[in-house]
Design a protein around this motif. Structure first.
Motif, PDB file in Angstrom:
ATOM      1  N   ARG A  43       0.754  -1.138   0.119  1.00 25.71           N
ATOM      2  CA  ARG A  43      -0.125   0.129   0.002  1.00 25.71           C
ATOM      3  C   ARG A  43       0.781   1.282  -0.033  1.00 25.71           C
ATOM      4  O   ARG A  43       0.517   2.195  -0.779  1.00 25.71           O
ATOM      5  N   LEU A  44       2.004   1.230   0.766  1.00 25.65           N
ATOM      6  CA  LEU A  44       2.716   2.391   0.660  1.00 25.65           C
ATOM      7  C   LEU A  44       3.426   2.706  -0.590  1.00 25.65           C
ATOM      8  O   LEU A  44       3.582   3.723  -0.911  1.00 25.65           O
ATOM      9  N   LYS A  45       4.191   1.667  -1.141  1.00 28.39           N
ATOM     10  CA  LYS A  45       4.710   1.689  -2.404  1.00 28.39           C
ATOM     11  C   LYS A  45       3.785   2.124  -3.612  1.00 28.39           C
ATOM     12  O   LYS A  45       4.408   2.546  -4.620  1.00 28.39           O
ATOM     13  N   GLY A  77      -0.975  10.048   6.380  1.00 30.90           N
ATOM     14  CA  GLY A  77      -2.034   9.817   7.244  1.00 30.90           C
ATOM     15  C   GLY A  77      -1.986   8.181   7.454  1.00 30.90           C
ATOM     16  O   GLY A  77      -2.165   7.624   8.689  1.00 30.90           O
ATOM     17  N   LEU A  78      -1.857   7.350   6.370  1.00 32.65           N
ATOM     18  CA  LEU A  78      -1.749   5.851   6.536  1.00 32.65           C
ATOM     19  C   LEU A  78      -0.606   5.535   7.435  1.00 32.65           C
ATOM     20  O   LEU A  78      -0.533   4.667   8.228  1.00 32.65           O
ATOM     21  N   LEU A  79       0.587   6.302   7.441  1.00 34.70           N
ATOM     22  CA  LEU A  79       1.679   5.972   8.349  1.00 34.70           C
ATOM     23  C   LEU A  79       1.313   6.359   9.591  1.00 34.70           C
ATOM     24  O   LEU A  79       1.781   5.691  10.710  1.00 34.70           O
ATOM     25  N   ASP A  80       0.697   7.599   9.954  1.00 32.93           N
ATOM     26  CA  ASP A  80       0.393   7.904  11.257  1.00 32.93           C
ATOM     27  C   ASP A  80      -0.591   6.942  11.937  1.00 32.93           C
ATOM     28  O   ASP A  80      -0.383   6.445  12.873  1.00 32.93           O
ATOM     29  N   GLU A  81      -1.717   6.592  11.165  1.00 26.64           N
ATOM     30  CA  GLU A  81      -2.674   5.380  11.525  1.00 26.64           C
ATOM     31  C   GLU A  81      -1.969   4.104  11.955  1.00 26.64           C
ATOM     32  O   GLU A  81      -2.428   3.456  12.698  1.00 26.64           O
ATOM     33  N   SER A  82      -0.837   3.746  11.263  1.00 30.77           N
ATOM     34  CA  SER A  82       0.079   2.489  11.661  1.00 30.77           C
ATOM     35  C   SER A  82       0.731   2.496  12.728  1.00 30.77           C
ATOM     36  O   SER A  82       1.506   1.541  13.134  1.00 30.77           O
ATOM     37  N   GLY A  83       0.763   3.841  13.513  1.00 32.80           N
ATOM     38  CA  GLY A  83       1.528   3.858  14.571  1.00 32.80           C
ATOM     39  C   GLY A  83       3.040   4.515  14.368  1.00 32.80           C
ATOM     40  O   GLY A  83       3.694   4.917  15.137  1.00 32.80           O
ATOM     41  N   HIS A  84       3.257   5.026  13.131  1.00 31.12           N
ATOM     42  CA  HIS A  84       4.625   5.704  12.478  1.00 31.12           C
ATOM     43  C   HIS A  84       3.988   7.195  12.596  1.00 31.12           C
ATOM     44  O   HIS A  84       4.216   7.952  11.419  1.00 31.12           O
ATOM     45  N   PRO A 102      11.290   1.782  14.763  1.00 29.35           N
ATOM     46  CA  PRO A 102      11.313   1.218  13.283  1.00 29.35           C
ATOM     47  C   PRO A 102      10.368   2.191  12.768  1.00 29.35           C
ATOM     48  O   PRO A 102       9.585   3.195  13.171  1.00 29.35           O
ATOM     49  N   GLY A 103      10.652   2.421  11.135  1.00 29.23           N
ATOM     50  CA  GLY A 103       9.695   3.285  10.325  1.00 29.23           C
ATOM     51  C   GLY A 103      10.313   3.135   8.890  1.00 29.23           C
ATOM     52  O   GLY A 103      11.041   2.415   8.454  1.00 29.23           O
ATOM     53  N   TYR A 104       9.582   4.315   8.178  1.00 27.47           N
ATOM     54  CA  TYR A 104       9.750   4.087   6.694  1.00 27.47           C
ATOM     55  C   TYR A 104      10.306   5.396   6.091  1.00 27.47           C
ATOM     56  O   TYR A 104       9.891   6.569   6.813  1.00 27.47           O
ATOM     57  N   PHE A 105      11.287   5.523   5.349  1.00 27.84           N
ATOM     58  CA  PHE A 105      11.802   6.684   4.808  1.00 27.84           C
ATOM     59  C   PHE A 105      11.174   7.092   3.529  1.00 27.84           C
ATOM     60  O   PHE A 105      10.795   6.357   2.527  1.00 27.84           O
TER      61      PHE A 105
END
Length: 306
Positions: free
Chosen positions: A14-16, A87-94, A135-138
């Motif tokens: 979904r992120l990609k 928003g998707l990253l926020d909702e997933s805890g990031h 842990p996270g995403y760049f």
């Protein structure tokens, strides 16, 4: 979404899916490239390159992003896709964020009067990474900046959206460690001097120009040869900010961080101590001292009130 987020292929897919989608569309610089902003930039940076003055002046290349910034208001050209990704990253805890780095490429100089337009794209979203912050995403965006419709440069900006790895208070150490400076072959002698309670300034042996921070070569004449002079320790507050947020365990906000102009003419960023943060003023005299934080020795500047 609460608690520890689930990490699986579907979530990363979904992120990609946001890669290649616009992050900002049809942006227009709030002002044309102009001499006052160039002058202010050069004064703040201490850059006296003659290319930035006079009738044929160009803008310093490193101002590239300045011509696209929206100030404190929300960017009207920011897209729903970019907001959805964050928003998707926020909702997933990031839900924590930190800027990590940027890269710029300069294709042609900008000159006063140039009208700036730009578009941004979500260039990449990394897989899940483990960092000291958590842990996270760049997320990397690329902005193409045009002058009169001609591509003038590109600006890549990377942030880390992460789930903060805060330790329980019961496990915290009584006194948190200060962040460690990056010591490399170009500045190792500076930190060796600090350990001896000496604040050393580089001096070009070709033209005599003093420079700080330490660099491998002279900005004035290009010579790689240098020696050092020891700063007297006297200076004034050239500019300053008061830090309230984000909090960091090793610091107790609010506190003042000053851009200190030394008596020798160079400037250094450091803490302003022994003066309440709301009493720090531009032009305030300061005096160098060295303080130990755990095993780390750092130069700081004590405010001198009249």
């Amino acid at each position: 979404m609460t608690g520890e987020p689930e990490f699986h292929d579907e979530f990363e897919a979904r992120l990609k899916a946001y890669e290649g989608r616009p992050a900002a569309a049809t942006g227009v610089g709030r002002d044309p490239v102009n001499a006052p902003m160039i002058r202010h930039w050069c004064e703040a940076m201490g850059d006296t390159n003659p290319a930035y003055t006079g009738p044929d002046a160009i803008a310093p290349p490193t101002m590239l992003q300045a011509w696209t910034m929206a100030g404190l208001s929300r960017r009207p050209e920011r897209t729903a896709a970019y907001d959805e990704l964050l928003g998707l990253l926020d909702e997933s805890g990031h839900d924590a964020v930190v800027a990590t780095d940027c890269e710029q490429e300069y294709l042609r100089p900008l000159r006063p009067g140039d009208e700036i337009t730009f578009d941004s794209v979500i260039e990449s979203v990394s897989g899940r990474k483990t960092t000291k912050l958590g842990p996270g995403y760049f997320v990397t965006t690329r902005t193409d900046i045009r002058a009169g419709g001609e591509l003038a440069g590109t600006h890549r900006f990377r942030i880390l959206k992460y789930a903060s790895a805060r330790r329980p208070k019961a496990l915290s150490t009584p006194e948190e460690r200060r962040p460690r400076p990056v010591v490399n072959r170009d500045n190792a002698s500076f930190w060796e001097g600090v350990a001896r309670h000496e604040l050393l300034i580089q001096r070009c042996t070709g033209c005599g120009t003093l420079r700080f921070p330490w660099l491998p070569g002279c900005n004035s004449c290009g010579s790689p040869e240098w020696d050092t002079v020891e700063a007297s320790g006297e200076g004034t507050v050239y500019s300053y900010v008061v830090m309230h947020h984000p909090p960091f365990p090793a610091f107790e906000p609010p506190y003042a961080v000053g851009l200190i102009e030394l008596a020798e003419g160079v400037r250094i960023i450091s803490d302003v101590v022994e003066v309440p943060y709301d009493k720090v003023r531009i032009g305030m005299p300061v005096r160098l001292e060295f303080r130990r934080y755990d095993e780390l020795v750092l130069p700081v500047f004590q405010g001198v009130t009249r």
